[in-house]
Enzyme design. Structure first.
Site, PDB file in Angstrom:
ATOM      1  N   CYS A  21       0.810  -1.226   0.000  1.00  0.00           N
ATOM      2  CA  CYS A  21       0.000   0.000   0.000  1.00  0.00           C
ATOM      3  C   CYS A  21       0.840   1.271   0.000  1.00  0.00           C
ATOM      4  O   CYS A  21       0.291   2.370  -0.108  1.00  0.00           O
ATOM      5  CB  CYS A  21      -0.945  -0.009   1.199  1.00  0.00           C
ATOM      6  SG  CYS A  21      -1.984  -1.482   1.250  1.00  0.00           S
TER       7      CYS A  21
ATOM      8  N   LYS B 180      -9.299   8.404   2.619  1.00  0.00           N
ATOM      9  CA  LYS B 180      -9.785   7.047   2.354  1.00  0.00           C
ATOM     10  C   LYS B 180     -11.242   6.876   2.782  1.00  0.00           C
ATOM     11  O   LYS B 180     -11.882   5.895   2.397  1.00  0.00           O
ATOM     12  CB  LYS B 180      -8.901   6.015   3.049  1.00  0.00           C
ATOM     13  CG  LYS B 180      -7.527   5.836   2.407  1.00  0.00           C
ATOM     14  CD  LYS B 180      -6.756   4.705   3.063  1.00  0.00           C
ATOM     15  CE  LYS B 180      -5.417   4.493   2.387  1.00  0.00           C
ATOM     16  NZ  LYS B 180      -4.434   5.557   2.656  1.00  0.00           N
TER      17      LYS B 180
ATOM     18  N   HIS C 229      -9.639   2.206   0.051  1.00  0.00           N
ATOM     19  CA  HIS C 229      -8.188   2.011   0.031  1.00  0.00           C
ATOM     20  C   HIS C 229      -7.784   1.532  -1.358  1.00  0.00           C
ATOM     21  O   HIS C 229      -8.111   0.412  -1.761  1.00  0.00           O
ATOM     22  CB  HIS C 229      -7.788   0.986   1.102  1.00  0.00           C
ATOM     23  CG  HIS C 229      -6.315   0.966   1.379  1.00  0.00           C
ATOM     24  ND1 HIS C 229      -5.395   1.609   0.579  1.00  0.00           N
ATOM     25  CD2 HIS C 229      -5.600   0.362   2.363  1.00  0.00           C
ATOM     26  CE1 HIS C 229      -4.183   1.409   1.074  1.00  0.00           C
ATOM     27  NE2 HIS C 229      -4.283   0.656   2.147  1.00  0.00           N
TER      28      HIS C 229
END
Length: 409
Positions: free
Chosen positions: A164, A333, A338
């Site tokens: 991420c 977010k 996400h």
């Protein structure tokens, strides 16, 4: 060489659940308009989680010829279109000095859907029917490769795969390449398109996803006491980063400066952050040191803020340790979900917009702030603020931590 080679942003592009360009994305962020909803791209009725932040308005046929619409995985398509937008805004003429332009474009999982589809072909129809394009559609570096091919950039090209944190890592590494004189401009960012049954099932088994299937727009709730996991999303985002004097010499519109960045590893657990927040704090402090700014200079922080219980608390601890509890903080977010490997670039763009507009986007669904977080969380509505320096945090599985420092041009 790095001291006199400063790095600026001259173009941005984004294809996200909030819209098909930066303008639409930013308008939704400021308004707190969610891109989360019931999954529509496949039948999710058998899954425990049936919501996601999908890019619903994107049709490959509108951006690619028939061949590439079939031979380029969706994650790369999203990234390529974002890169086209960024290059168009920048006005950079790559063909003038192609060896001085590079591409650093990350991804968390690459062409996951293509891989799953072709495993099905192998199982059902045999090896002779597996697509010869499987590998170039699947591998995570193919967005970077195709952006370079399409633009003609022959400079340094790579693909960070730091989960991420991938696109934030890409931006940081691009900054270093420009500072070192190995390129004058780089297209940096990332893309992921993992809203697929296998990915939903896997994250659900980890208990990482929100299960608010009946209330999707309120499912992603960073720093809220009632948060129960993140919402999986998809998208692509890109920034044209350029050496400042190079940009000035060609009369480019400078949107912001990437003043510094920092990275670290928790070296703690495969998926869980260090509960002390030590790695996150180290990345933030390293970024401030690299940018030569103090904690008191920071006017806004875009948090990683995934809406998972442990991540939000750990990040809040690190934020308080490094910049204190008085800095305006939000997590976008809440509206984007996400976006995995695209998240860092999307949130860096949000910081550029904060610097340019004087508006801080809210954290949506923040109805009861977690008392353990203890931050100045922007909730409910966008806040006006005169921000000169903004931070963007991105953390990934494996303990990867990246913080970017953006400064008003």
């Amino acid at each position: 060489m790095g001291d006199d080679r400063r790095v600026v942003v001259t173009g941005m592009g984004a294809v996200t659940p909030l819209g098909d360009d930066v303008r639409q994305m930013w308008a939704a962020m400021v308004a707190g308009r969610s891109g989360v909803g019931p999954i529509r791209s496949f039948d999710a009725s058998a899954l425990p989680v049936r919501i996601a932040a999908e890019v619903r308005h994107f049709e490959a046929a509108g951006h690619f010829d028939v061949r590439d619409a079939r031979r380029v995985d969706r994650f790369a398509q999203l990234g390529i279109v974002a890169a086209r937008q960024a290059l168009a805004q920048s006005g950079l003429q790559v063909a003038e000095h192609p060896d001085r332009v590079g591409v650093v474009f990350g991804s968390g999982l690459g062409g996951l859907s293509t891989l799953v589809d072709q495993v099905g072909v192998l199982t059902d129809r045999g090896p002779s029917r597996v697509s010869p394009f499987l590998v170039p559609m699947m591998i995570p570096n193919m967005a970077a490769g195709r952006i370079a091919i399409e633009s003609g950039a022959t400079g340094p090209t790579s693909c960070p795969v730091t989960a991420c944190a991938a696109s934030a890592t890409a931006i940081g590494e691009a900054v270093d390449l420009i500072r070192l004189g190995r390129a004058d401009a780089i297209v940096a960012g990332g893309a992921d398109a993992t809203v697929a049954p296998i990915c939903i099932a896997a994250f659900a088994q980890m208990k990482a996803l929100s299960s608010r299937n009946d209330d999707p727009e309120r499912a992603s709730r960073p720093f809220d006491a009632g948060r129960d996991g993140f919402v999986l999303g998809e998208g692509g985002a890109a920034l044209v980063l350029e050496e400042r004097e190079h940009a000035r010499a060609r009369g480019a519109d400078v949107l912001a400066e990437v003043a510094g960045w920092g990275g670290s590893c928790d070296a703690h657990h495969l998926t869980a952050p260090d509960p002390r927040g030590a790695g996150a704090a180290a990345a933030m402090q390293a970024a401030l040191d690299d940018a030569r700014v103090s904690a008191g200079d920071v006017g806004y922080l875009n948090a990683h803020g995934t809406s998972t219980r442990l991540n939000d608390r750990t990040e809040a601890l690190a934020i308080r340790d490094v910049v204190g509890s008085g800095v305006a903080v939000s997590s976008t977010k809440g509206v984007t979900g996400h976006l995995l490997g695209a998240a860092g670039a999307v949130e860096a763009i949000a910081c550029v917009q904060v610097l340019g507009t004087g508006l801080v986007p809210p954290t949506v669904n923040l109805e009861q702030p977690d008392p353990d977080c203890g931050l100045d969380l922007v909730a409910g509505e966008a806040r006006e603020a005169d921000v000169d320096v903004a931070l963007s945090n991105s953390f990934g599985f494996g303990g990867h931590n990246v913080t970017l420092v953006l400064r008003r041009a």
